[in-house]
Motif scaffolding. Structure first.
Motif, short mmCIF file in Angstrom:
data_model
loop_
_atom_site.label_atom_id
_atom_site.label_comp_id
_atom_site.label_asym_id
_atom_site.label_seq_id
_atom_site.Cartn_x
_atom_site.Cartn_y
_atom_site.Cartn_z
N SER A 1 69.92 54.99 57.31
CA SER A 1 69.86 56.33 57.86
C SER A 1 71.19 57.03 57.67
O SER A 1 72.25 56.40 57.69
N ASN B 1 72.60 58.71 59.73
CA ASN B 1 73.34 58.57 60.99
C ASN B 1 74.33 57.41 60.94
O ASN B 1 75.24 57.33 61.78
N ARG C 1 67.44 66.21 63.20
CA ARG C 1 66.78 64.99 63.71
C ARG C 1 65.85 64.39 62.65
O ARG C 1 65.81 63.17 62.46
N GLU C 2 65.11 65.25 61.95
CA GLU C 2 64.18 64.76 60.93
C GLU C 2 64.93 64.08 59.78
O GLU C 2 64.56 62.99 59.34
N GLN D 1 66.13 60.64 60.25
CA GLN D 1 65.13 59.58 60.23
C GLN D 1 64.74 59.17 58.82
O GLN D 1 63.96 58.23 58.63
N TRP D 2 65.26 59.85 57.81
CA TRP D 2 64.96 59.50 56.43
C TRP D 2 65.75 58.26 56.00
O TRP D 2 66.74 57.89 56.62
N GLY E 1 61.46 56.98 55.93
CA GLY E 1 62.34 56.19 56.77
C GLY E 1 63.17 55.14 56.06
O GLY E 1 62.94 54.81 54.90
#
Length: 294
Positions: A56, A58, A128-129, A132-133, A235
């Protein structure tokens, strides 16, 4: 009723492939790695299961990655259409008359301020989307001393070499459990480097390509990486590549002999066999020479 352009999903990357930055594809892609002594299986599965792990955004080390700014400029007609689309999609009522009443009241009291509010909501949702990738990052160069230092444990790691010629393009299988609208195989696209965040105007339809703009734009300071990325909107997680695409592995100039042996053991039954290389420090310049070894 005519749909607002913003109704297009930002997750369908294939619809905006023509908007990727133009750059000739290299004959090989490279991935800098290292062996984690506590979890050697993270590396072993690359060679024994043809498996790459998409992570991710993130978890990236750059907090600026996948950021963007929003442009709210629009005509009155575009603003009205945008507000109506959002109320129909996210509002609690599906009664068209009530939607119009709500829209009239909101625009009378808030006007452009409502647009900025909705844009901020859409921006947060998009972040946010995208978070999540699943992303996998590659480079077009195997001998960058900074990348060996940053991503290959201070030159103690290794570098994967993937073939990307006309006869055998490097691709991976997309998430098999929830493929959605993505194709069965995914390929790398080049990253664009910039001094400014990419600009997105949700009202005028940029929402359909916001994923492309954010995932494939990075700060210009990273330009030396010559990065290409594969994105799976379904994801993070393990993804399979075709075994014939992995053609070589480069040992770092400080790599431990025991780690070299581990990779050779993992590769002993690979078909087709891979070629081994070693990164050697130049004697007269700040550079690495990639030398084939037996």
């Amino acid at each position: 009723m005519k749909k607002n352009p913003a109704s297009a999903s930002p997750l369908v990357l294939k619809k905006g492939e023509d908007r990727f930055p133009s750059r000739p594809a290299p004959s090989h892609f490279y991935k800098y790695k290292y062996i984690d002594d506590d979890h050697p299986e993270y590396s072993s599965r690359i060679f024994t299961h043809n498996e790459l792990y998409f992570c991710s955004v993130n978890k990236f080390n750059d907090p600026f990655d996948c950021q963007f700014q929003v442009d709210s400029s629009c005509s009155e007609a575009e603003r009205r259409s945008y507000h109506q689309y959002l109320l129909e999609k996210y509002g609690t009522s599906h009664d068209r008359h009530k939607i119009q009443e709500t829209l009239d009241a909101a625009e009378q009291h808030l006007g452009p301020g409502l647009t900025k509010f909705f844009d901020k909501m859409a921006q947060n949702q998009t972040i946010r989307e995208v978070g999540q990738w699943g992303l996998y990052c590659l480079s077009a160069v195997p001998n960058n001393i900074l990348m060996w230092a940053h991503y290959a444990n201070a030159h103690q790691g290794f570098c994967l070499q993937f073939l990307n010629e006309q006869s055998q393009r490097f691709r991976v299988k997309s998430n098999p459990e929830e493929r959605g609208e993505t194709p069965e195989f995914l390929g790398p696209f080049p990253v664009r480097y910039s001094k400014q965040y990419p600009v997105v105007n949700f009202i005028r339809g940029d929402r359909m390509t916001v994923g492309i703009k954010t995932c494939f734009t990075k700060a210009w300071q990273w330009k030396y990486e010559q990065e290409w990325r594969i994105v799976d909107i379904n994801g993070p997680g393990p993804h399979q590549f075709l075994p014939q695409c992995l053609t070589g592995v480069i040992f770092g100039c400080r790599m431990l002999e025991e780690h070299k042996k581990l990779i050779r053991d993992w590769c002993k039954d690979r078909q087709p066999a891979i070629t081994y290389y070693e990164a050697k420090q130049s004697e007269d310049s700040y550079s690495l020479n990639i030398v084939e070894i037996s």
